[in-house]
Write an enzyme that holds these catalytic residues in place. Structure first.
Site, PDB file in Angstrom:
ATOM      1  CE  LYS A  11       0.746   1.817   4.275  1.00 41.92           C
ATOM      2  NZ  LYS A  11       1.985   1.174   4.584  1.00 41.92           N
ATOM      3  N   GLY A  87       5.337 -12.903  14.313  1.00 43.82           N
ATOM      4  CA  GLY A  87       6.931 -12.787  14.439  1.00 43.82           C
ATOM      5  C   GLY A  87       7.437 -13.304  12.953  1.00 43.82           C
ATOM      6  N   GLY A  91       9.140  -6.821  10.897  1.00 39.58           N
ATOM      7  CA  GLY A  91      10.254  -5.932  10.141  1.00 39.58           C
ATOM      8  C   GLY A  91       9.884  -5.957   8.749  1.00 39.58           C
ATOM      9  CB  SER A  92       8.180  -8.041   6.381  1.00 39.16           C
ATOM     10  OG  SER A  92       6.968  -8.403   6.726  1.00 39.16           O
ATOM     11  CD  GLU A 127      -0.299  -3.170  10.841  1.00 33.82           C
ATOM     12  OE1 GLU A 127       0.983  -3.750  10.404  1.00 33.82           O
ATOM     13  OE2 GLU A 127      -0.497  -1.993  10.679  1.00 33.82           O
ATOM     14  CG  ASP A 138      -0.229   0.613   7.381  1.00 35.23           C
ATOM     15  OD1 ASP A 138      -0.731   1.390   6.552  1.00 35.23           O
ATOM     16  OD2 ASP A 138       0.376   0.494   7.931  1.00 35.23           O
TER      17      ASP A 138
HETATM   18  O1  PMV Z   1       4.934   1.969   8.428  1.00 33.80           O
HETATM   19  P1  PMV Z   1       4.215   1.965   7.372  1.00 33.80           P
HETATM   20  O2  PMV Z   1       4.488   2.264   6.020  1.00 33.80           O
HETATM   21  O3  PMV Z   1       3.210   0.510   7.209  1.00 33.80           O
HETATM   22  O4  PMV Z   1       2.970   2.906   7.768  1.00 33.80           O
HETATM   23  C1  PMV Z   1       2.313   3.373   8.911  1.00 33.80           C
HETATM   24  C2  PMV Z   1       1.468   4.259   8.968  1.00 33.80           C
HETATM   25  C3  PMV Z   1       1.334   5.112  10.252  1.00 33.80           C
HETATM   26  O5  PMV Z   1       0.206   6.001  10.155  1.00 33.80           O
HETATM   27  C4  PMV Z   1       2.501   5.779  10.609  1.00 33.80           C
HETATM   28  C5  PMV Z   1       0.845   4.233  11.410  1.00 33.80           C
HETATM   29  C6  PMV Z   1      -0.552   3.503  11.301  1.00 33.80           C
HETATM   30  O6  PMV Z   1      -0.679   2.542  11.921  1.00 33.80           O
HETATM   31  O7  PMV Z   1      -1.534   4.358  10.731  1.00 33.80           O
END
Ligand code: PMV
Length: 311
Positions: A11, A87, A91-92, A127, A138
């Site tokens: 996204k 887990g 990190g991905s 998340e 996300d």
């Molecule tokens: O880390 P990314 O690219 O998946 O983006 C997170 C988006 C934020 O608004 C910073 C955090 C969220 O949970 O909405």
């Protein structure tokens, strides 16, 4: 279990990252860059998952998955049970998290069908484990795809929007969403009278962008409307810098693209990561002159094409 495949889209957030964590509006789109997961059963009673995009491979005894079966509808105990599995995607991308959870659901339901609401709920739990305090935007866009407006947990798909093209740039600067999100929170707590109006202003940027996109879809896109979209990107990039989530590599992206008349902002958590640049209908990319890594069309309404560029 034979061999099965699951995938979920990546996204980009057009506007509203970080502010969305504090109840403001965000606009997000899915991309056709997907995370793929392959599931395989083995004769020895193991179940293996492979996420080739993020070079991850894990195997469990089938019996280890059985506790999940007893709590298929979610809840806190399920979060604990998912911890080991989430887990895998640590990190991905969120689509990696999404693909693992989609697989688990499909596995537990005997691959009988999809239930996106439940998959979204599980992905949100993943998340929480990975990012601490996620807004939910996300996992929503990775679940439903398309372009959507996200506001305080309410997901509104935007069906009538013009086709836009963006350049997606990976700064390759690693960052932690969790740390960046908590840094913004600290700043809001320290300077509420300064930061709350910034969040309000980001909210207004998202709403103005949504309105402009709807007008462009109805009446046809004009040069003035592209001007507006570009100005909104510039404004929001400054807001994000004020929140403390900018990075010199992102400043370089903005400066370099502006030298070509193009406007950019960070997308997602910032602090490095990726940036997006709005392309006008007449803009072309020059694969032989720039280090273009990948060009393709997105899967859904909203943004018709993106190009990945490595700085
Ligand atoms: O880390 P990314 O690219 O998946 O983006 C997170 C988006 C934020 O608004 C910073 C955090 C969220 O949970 O909405």
């Amino acid at each position: 279990v034979g061999e099965r495949f699951v995938s979920a889209p990546g996204k980009a957030i057009l506007h509203g990252e970080h502010a969305v964590v504090h109840g403001k509006v965000a606009l997000a789109v899915s991309l056709n860059l997907r995370t793929y997961l392959r599931l395989q059963g083995t004769a020895s009673g193991q179940i293996c998952i492979h996420l080739p995009n993020i070079d991850t491979f894990r195997a469990w005894d089938v019996a280890a998955l059985q506790p999940l079966v007893s709590d298929r509808k979610g809840g806190t105990s399920l979060v604990e049970r998912l911890r080991a599995f989430a887990g895998v995607a640590e990190g991905s991308t969120d689509s990696g998290n999404m693909a693992v959870l989609a697989f688990l659901y499909l596995y537990l339901s005997g691959f009988a069908g999809e239930e996106l609401t439940l998959i979204n709920k599980w992905a949100f739990q993943g998340e929480k484990i990975i990012h601490g305090n996620p807004s939910g935007v996300d996992n929503a866009v990775a679940t439903w795809g398309g372009i959507l407006r996200y506001h305080a947990g309410k997901i509104t798909p935007l069906s009538r929007v013009p086709l836009l093209r963006i350049l997606l740039t990976n700064t390759k600067v690693p960052r932690s969403t969790k740390l960046l999100v908590s840094g913004v929170k600290d700043k809001i707590n320290k300077f509420p009278s300064i930061m709350v109006p910034v969040l309000e202003s980001v909210d207004a940027v998202s709403r103005t962008c949504e309105l402009t996109l709807r007008e462009m879809a109805t009446a046809g896109a004009s040069a003035q409307q592209y001007d507006t979209l570009e100005e909104l990107m510039d404004i929001n990039q400054h807001h994000l810098s004020v929140m403390g989530v900018g990075h010199p590599a992102l400043d370089t992206l903005c400066r370099l693209t502006l030298a070509h008349g193009l406007h950019s902002k960070l997308t997602g958590a910032g602090g490095g990561g990726c940036g997006i640049t709005l392309l006008r209908p007449g803009n072309t990319t020059h694969p032989h002159h720039t280090p273009v890594l990948h060009t393709s069309s997105v899967r859904s309404a909203g943004i018709s094409e993106h190009t990945s560029l490595s700085l």
